[in-house]
Design a protein around this motif. Structure first.
Motif, PDB file in Angstrom:
ATOM      1  N   LYS A 129      23.411  19.771 -42.289  1.00  0.00           N
ATOM      2  CA  LYS A 129      22.462  20.354 -42.807  1.00  0.00           C
ATOM      3  C   LYS A 129      22.721  22.155 -42.495  1.00  0.00           C
ATOM      4  O   LYS A 129      23.102  22.400 -41.502  1.00  0.00           O
ATOM      5  CB  LYS A 129      20.666  20.250 -42.083  1.00  0.00           C
ATOM      6  N   ASN A 130      22.641  22.924 -43.136  1.00  0.00           N
ATOM      7  CA  ASN A 130      22.278  24.460 -43.285  1.00  0.00           C
ATOM      8  C   ASN A 130      23.781  24.826 -43.590  1.00  0.00           C
ATOM      9  O   ASN A 130      24.074  26.130 -43.078  1.00  0.00           O
ATOM     10  CB  ASN A 130      21.734  25.167 -41.922  1.00  0.00           C
ATOM     11  N   GLU A 149      19.962  17.680 -50.865  1.00  0.00           N
ATOM     12  CA  GLU A 149      19.052  18.996 -51.271  1.00  0.00           C
ATOM     13  C   GLU A 149      20.116  19.703 -50.554  1.00  0.00           C
ATOM     14  O   GLU A 149      21.209  19.910 -49.957  1.00  0.00           O
ATOM     15  CB  GLU A 149      18.012  18.825 -50.883  1.00  0.00           C
ATOM     16  N   VAL A 150      20.411  20.652 -51.973  1.00  0.00           N
ATOM     17  CA  VAL A 150      21.256  22.499 -51.746  1.00  0.00           C
ATOM     18  C   VAL A 150      19.825  22.684 -52.014  1.00  0.00           C
ATOM     19  O   VAL A 150      19.636  23.322 -52.779  1.00  0.00           O
ATOM     20  CB  VAL A 150      22.619  21.979 -52.858  1.00  0.00           C
ATOM     21  N   GLU A 151      20.122  24.269 -51.807  1.00  0.00           N
ATOM     22  CA  GLU A 151      19.462  25.230 -51.566  1.00  0.00           C
ATOM     23  C   GLU A 151      20.816  26.267 -52.136  1.00  0.00           C
ATOM     24  O   GLU A 151      21.017  26.511 -51.250  1.00  0.00           O
ATOM     25  CB  GLU A 151      18.676  25.797 -50.205  1.00  0.00           C
ATOM     26  N   VAL A 152      20.108  27.271 -53.119  1.00  0.00           N
ATOM     27  CA  VAL A 152      21.186  28.294 -53.368  1.00  0.00           C
ATOM     28  C   VAL A 152      19.610  29.405 -52.895  1.00  0.00           C
ATOM     29  O   VAL A 152      19.321  29.519 -53.644  1.00  0.00           O
ATOM     30  CB  VAL A 152      20.467  28.300 -55.218  1.00  0.00           C
ATOM     31  N   VAL A 153      20.522  30.216 -52.492  1.00  0.00           N
ATOM     32  CA  VAL A 153      19.683  32.436 -51.835  1.00  0.00           C
ATOM     33  C   VAL A 153      20.741  33.031 -52.800  1.00  0.00           C
ATOM     34  O   VAL A 153      22.145  32.726 -52.386  1.00  0.00           O
ATOM     35  CB  VAL A 153      20.234  31.850 -50.692  1.00  0.00           C
TER      36      VAL A 153
END
Length: 82
Positions: A53-54, A74-78
């Motif tokens: 994670k992260n 899951e993947v987060e795009v920032v």
């Protein structure tokens, strides 16, 4: 089409996994038009990896040296605005 006579249950498991992985690759437009033969060539060049994670895959402005195909999780795009 390739027909295979399975020698034992282990062969069946590997065959099923290979088919599942090819089906996964086909979900990407990049690969959807390729034959199973070509997909197999690509598949055997891939490396399965698990990340914590992260984990940061890329940082904006830095060159990318890999491409990732996310099979689960899951993947987060920032994107930071300057």
């Amino acid at each position: 089409m390739v027909l295979k006579i399975f020698e034992n249950n282990e062969d069946r498991v590997y065959k099923k996994r290979d088919e599942e992985n090819l089906d996964f690759l086909k979900t990407f437009n990049l690969f959807s038009h390729l034959s199973n033969s070509k997909l197999n060539q690509i598949y055997f060049q891939l490396e399965k990896r698990t990340f914590q994670k992260n984990h940061v895959f890329y940082r904006e402005g830095q060159p990318a040296d890999n491409i990732y195909f996310i099979k689960s999780g899951e993947v987060e795009v920032v994107i930071y605005n300057s």
